[in-house]
Design a protein around this motif. Sequence first.
Motif, PDB file in Angstrom:
ATOM      1  N   MET A  22      47.114  10.205 -18.189  1.00 33.01           N
ATOM      2  CA  MET A  22      48.072   9.628 -17.251  1.00 33.01           C
ATOM      3  C   MET A  22      47.334   8.976 -16.097  1.00 33.01           C
ATOM      4  O   MET A  22      46.375   9.546 -15.573  1.00 33.01           O
ATOM      5  N   PRO A  23      47.752   7.805 -15.663  1.00 26.97           N
ATOM      6  CA  PRO A  23      47.171   7.215 -14.447  1.00 26.97           C
ATOM      7  C   PRO A  23      47.723   7.894 -13.206  1.00 26.97           C
ATOM      8  O   PRO A  23      48.810   8.479 -13.220  1.00 26.97           O
ATOM      9  N   LYS A  24      46.978   7.803 -12.117  1.00 27.12           N
ATOM     10  CA  LYS A  24      47.385   8.398 -10.851  1.00 27.12           C
ATOM     11  C   LYS A  24      48.716   7.820 -10.401  1.00 27.12           C
ATOM     12  O   LYS A  24      48.937   6.610 -10.443  1.00 27.12           O
ATOM     13  N   GLY A  25      49.624   8.700  -9.985  1.00 26.32           N
ATOM     14  CA  GLY A  25      50.933   8.281  -9.505  1.00 26.32           C
ATOM     15  C   GLY A  25      52.009   8.228 -10.566  1.00 26.32           C
ATOM     16  O   GLY A  25      53.194   8.119 -10.235  1.00 26.32           O
ATOM     17  N   SER A  26      51.647   8.288 -11.830  1.00 23.22           N
ATOM     18  CA  SER A  26      52.643   8.223 -12.895  1.00 23.22           C
ATOM     19  C   SER A  26      53.296   9.584 -13.096  1.00 23.22           C
ATOM     20  O   SER A  26      52.800  10.614 -12.630  1.00 23.22           O
ATOM     21  N   ASN A  27      54.428   9.598 -13.800  1.00 24.21           N
ATOM     22  CA  ASN A  27      55.141  10.852 -14.038  1.00 24.21           C
ATOM     23  C   ASN A  27      55.676  10.882 -15.459  1.00 24.21           C
ATOM     24  O   ASN A  27      55.811   9.833 -16.108  1.00 24.21           O
ATOM     25  N   VAL A  28      56.000  12.091 -15.918  1.00 24.46           N
ATOM     26  CA  VAL A  28      56.493  12.266 -17.277  1.00 24.46           C
ATOM     27  C   VAL A  28      57.364  13.517 -17.311  1.00 24.46           C
ATOM     28  O   VAL A  28      57.090  14.493 -16.610  1.00 24.46           O
ATOM     29  N   PRO A  29      58.455  13.518 -18.083  1.00 20.47           N
ATOM     30  CA  PRO A  29      59.273  14.737 -18.200  1.00 20.47           C
ATOM     31  C   PRO A  29      58.494  15.850 -18.898  1.00 20.47           C
ATOM     32  O   PRO A  29      57.630  15.590 -19.739  1.00 20.47           O
ATOM     33  N   VAL A  30      58.799  17.091 -18.532  1.00 19.51           N
ATOM     34  CA  VAL A  30      58.190  18.251 -19.179  1.00 19.51           C
ATOM     35  C   VAL A  30      59.304  19.166 -19.662  1.00 19.51           C
ATOM     36  O   VAL A  30      60.422  19.149 -19.126  1.00 19.51           O
ATOM     37  N   PRO A  31      59.039  19.990 -20.678  1.00 22.41           N
ATOM     38  CA  PRO A  31      60.065  20.929 -21.159  1.00 22.41           C
ATOM     39  C   PRO A  31      60.452  21.918 -20.068  1.00 22.41           C
ATOM     40  O   PRO A  31      59.598  22.388 -19.317  1.00 22.41           O
TER      41      PRO A  31
ATOM     42  N   PRO B  49      31.941  17.726 -13.283  1.00 22.71           N
ATOM     43  CA  PRO B  49      32.175  16.723 -14.334  1.00 22.71           C
ATOM     44  C   PRO B  49      33.354  17.095 -15.231  1.00 22.71           C
ATOM     45  O   PRO B  49      33.643  18.267 -15.457  1.00 22.71           O
ATOM     46  N   GLY B  50      34.025  16.065 -15.722  1.00 28.20           N
ATOM     47  CA  GLY B  50      35.100  16.268 -16.695  1.00 28.20           C
ATOM     48  C   GLY B  50      36.310  16.985 -16.148  1.00 28.20           C
ATOM     49  O   GLY B  50      37.017  17.673 -16.898  1.00 28.20           O
ATOM     50  N   LEU B  51      36.592  16.823 -14.862  1.00 30.65           N
ATOM     51  CA  LEU B  51      37.720  17.527 -14.252  1.00 30.65           C
ATOM     52  C   LEU B  51      39.041  16.978 -14.796  1.00 30.65           C
ATOM     53  O   LEU B  51      39.246  15.772 -14.877  1.00 30.65           O
ATOM     54  N   TYR B  52      39.948  17.892 -15.136  1.00 36.27           N
ATOM     55  CA  TYR B  52      41.272  17.478 -15.626  1.00 36.27           C
ATOM     56  C   TYR B  52      42.286  18.573 -15.351  1.00 36.27           C
ATOM     57  O   TYR B  52      41.946  19.727 -15.080  1.00 36.27           O
ATOM     58  N   ILE B  53      43.559  18.189 -15.424  1.00 38.57           N
ATOM     59  CA  ILE B  53      44.657  19.154 -15.420  1.00 38.57           C
ATOM     60  C   ILE B  53      45.543  18.814 -16.607  1.00 38.57           C
ATOM     61  O   ILE B  53      45.819  17.634 -16.880  1.00 38.57           O
ATOM     62  N   GLU B  54      45.962  19.845 -17.324  1.00 37.83           N
ATOM     63  CA  GLU B  54      46.743  19.646 -18.552  1.00 37.83           C
ATOM     64  C   GLU B  54      47.916  20.620 -18.552  1.00 37.83           C
ATOM     65  O   GLU B  54      47.750  21.802 -18.246  1.00 37.83           O
ATOM     66  N   VAL B  55      49.086  20.104 -18.903  1.00 40.45           N
ATOM     67  CA  VAL B  55      50.297  20.909 -18.988  1.00 40.45           C
ATOM     68  C   VAL B  55      50.714  20.966 -20.450  1.00 40.45           C
ATOM     69  O   VAL B  55      50.916  19.924 -21.087  1.00 40.45           O
TER      70      VAL B  55
ATOM     71  N   GLN C  93      51.850  21.924 -27.826  1.00 34.81           N
ATOM     72  CA  GLN C  93      51.994  20.492 -27.565  1.00 34.81           C
ATOM     73  C   GLN C  93      51.664  20.171 -26.113  1.00 34.81           C
ATOM     74  O   GLN C  93      52.124  20.845 -25.192  1.00 34.81           O
ATOM     75  N   VAL C  94      50.867  19.127 -25.903  1.00 35.57           N
ATOM     76  CA  VAL C  94      50.502  18.683 -24.559  1.00 35.57           C
ATOM     77  C   VAL C  94      51.639  17.850 -23.991  1.00 35.57           C
ATOM     78  O   VAL C  94      52.028  16.829 -24.559  1.00 35.57           O
ATOM     79  N   ALA C  95      52.177  18.289 -22.837  1.00 38.64           N
ATOM     80  CA  ALA C  95      53.261  17.548 -22.183  1.00 38.64           C
ATOM     81  C   ALA C  95      52.726  16.536 -21.178  1.00 38.64           C
ATOM     82  O   ALA C  95      53.343  15.489 -20.965  1.00 38.64           O
ATOM     83  N   ALA C  96      51.583  16.838 -20.561  1.00 34.95           N
ATOM     84  CA  ALA C  96      51.013  15.923 -19.566  1.00 34.95           C
ATOM     85  C   ALA C  96      49.538  16.256 -19.391  1.00 34.95           C
ATOM     86  O   ALA C  96      49.130  17.408 -19.512  1.00 34.95           O
ATOM     87  N   ARG C  97      48.744  15.225 -19.095  1.00 40.55           N
ATOM     88  CA  ARG C  97      47.321  15.428 -18.823  1.00 40.55           C
ATOM     89  C   ARG C  97      46.840  14.341 -17.866  1.00 40.55           C
ATOM     90  O   ARG C  97      47.139  13.163 -18.051  1.00 40.55           O
ATOM     91  N   PHE C  98      46.094  14.774 -16.856  1.00 40.14           N
ATOM     92  CA  PHE C  98      45.555  13.860 -15.851  1.00 40.14           C
ATOM     93  C   PHE C  98      44.061  14.115 -15.766  1.00 40.14           C
ATOM     94  O   PHE C  98      43.610  15.190 -15.385  1.00 40.14           O
ATOM     95  N   ASP C  99      43.254  13.104 -16.138  1.00 46.86           N
ATOM     96  CA  ASP C  99      41.800  13.222 -16.160  1.00 46.86           C
ATOM     97  C   ASP C  99      41.176  12.451 -15.010  1.00 46.86           C
ATOM     98  O   ASP C  99      41.693  11.422 -14.584  1.00 46.86           O
ATOM     99  N   ASP C 100      40.036  12.983 -14.549  1.00 48.76           N
ATOM    100  CA  ASP C 100      39.160  12.282 -13.615  1.00 48.76           C
ATOM    101  C   ASP C 100      39.922  11.670 -12.441  1.00 48.76           C
ATOM    102  O   ASP C 100      40.159  10.461 -12.387  1.00 48.76           O
ATOM    103  N   PRO C 101      40.298  12.498 -11.447  1.00 46.91           N
ATOM    104  CA  PRO C 101      41.058  11.970 -10.310  1.00 46.91           C
ATOM    105  C   PRO C 101      40.232  11.139  -9.336  1.00 46.91           C
ATOM    106  O   PRO C 101      40.741  10.724  -8.302  1.00 46.91           O
ATOM    107  N   GLY C 102      38.949  10.884  -9.643  1.00 47.10           N
ATOM    108  CA  GLY C 102      38.126  10.061  -8.766  1.00 47.10           C
ATOM    109  C   GLY C 102      37.575  10.805  -7.570  1.00 47.10           C
ATOM    110  O   GLY C 102      37.491  10.249  -6.470  1.00 47.10           O
ATOM    111  N   ALA C 103      37.183  12.056  -7.766  1.00 46.66           N
ATOM    112  CA  ALA C 103      36.716  12.886  -6.666  1.00 46.66           C
ATOM    113  C   ALA C 103      35.317  12.493  -6.215  1.00 46.66           C
ATOM    114  O   ALA C 103      34.484  12.059  -7.015  1.00 46.66           O
TER     115      ALA C 103
END
Length: 440
Positions: A1-10, A105-111, A118-128
Amino acid sequence: MPKGSNVPVPTTTLRVELGWRPGPGVPDADASALLLTAGKVRSDGDFVFYNQPAHASGAVRHEGKRTAGGRVTDTLAVDLARVESAIERIVLAASADGGTFGQVPGLYIEVTDPATGQVAARFDDPGATVETAFVLGELYRRQGGWKFRAVGQGYDSGLEGLAEDFGITVDEPQHTAPPTTPARADVPPPTPAAPPNAPPAPATAPVPPPGAAPGTPPPPPAAPPAPAAPPVRLSKVTLTKAAPAVSLAKQGGTSGIMRVNLNWQMRKQSTGRTGLWGTRQSDVDLDLCALYELADGRKGVVQALGNAFGSLHRPPYIHLDGDDRTGAVAAGENLTVNLDHVRDFRRILVFVTVYEGARSFADLHATVTLQPQYGAPVDFSLDECTVPSTVCALALITNTGGDLVVQREARYLVPERGVSPQRTMDRAYGWGMNWTPGRK
């Protein structure tokens, strides 16, 4: 997911995973969550992190770290069905311990949905870069459902700055001023002494409310205000191979009780996929145990086998709270040690055995937390198991000059044929006890 985007989750139970690649010079990181109303917490209880691992509602729980497959993960469990109606969003954050996120390195958050993997959302490399805390994402209500938004907002003030920004009261040790700074006396000026033989001040009688009928008794005095809740403590100690020991006295843990918690996760067996991790902890039964040696020479074991649960207020001053099969941080396996009897301990070896449900620790990833009533918590993760081990030494606690020193062991042992895990542990650490078969 790009920064600022959103997605529904269960709208169900979710697994929120913070992950990164470990290595030399890579700081540790910790996941946390803040439950917000109008952009702030209602109280410090709405902050879930390593020192406060479960929300009172049961909606958010910190499940701890594991290392596997060349990455480290720290996990939160979120049950959206249990989130109170007043909570509008849940901020999902991370803090760096011993460096900045630019070094991670390789920082991410995954829901994910733990029931299906099943992966509902994932945000990689926030540019820290120089940040020491990060809001990686948030879960928020929208039209009767829930969504995840990739945020990527950094702080250079660490977990303390992030927490205070959302209304948390933080209790951090005060730093001593440098010698060039004039000292300031935090002592109120003395009260002037009363003149000699001065009569005591007359007591003020309660006054009836205005307009009250004659003889009306005065109202009772107002109740004193309730004491303020203690501020949140952010300090902690993480034991590693490079820094495996810590003094409890230096961390403030000199009295009260100390809880030793073991929680774990296991590889999900039913999906047929690799790399998916679930929470079917009921498939495996781990037993937290302790060998003890007291100052007077008495030795023994505290364990569920044989109902040897110990005692907190009489020897051995160690108590096993129960036998749990969930592995959850909020419950899990817990030993309690009475630190008011430090002088009575010579050494304590905390270890864990696989009672049933697994042939070794190879697919089990555990975190150990020692939480003194007073002082900073001490935690560490177990290394990945590469041998057919059914018993693991977790920590050796030794009385050194009246101070208890905690040594991270994380040592997997392989029992010989016909030798029990307990006897194997005894031999490895020279306890010298006699063992007989037991059951629970």
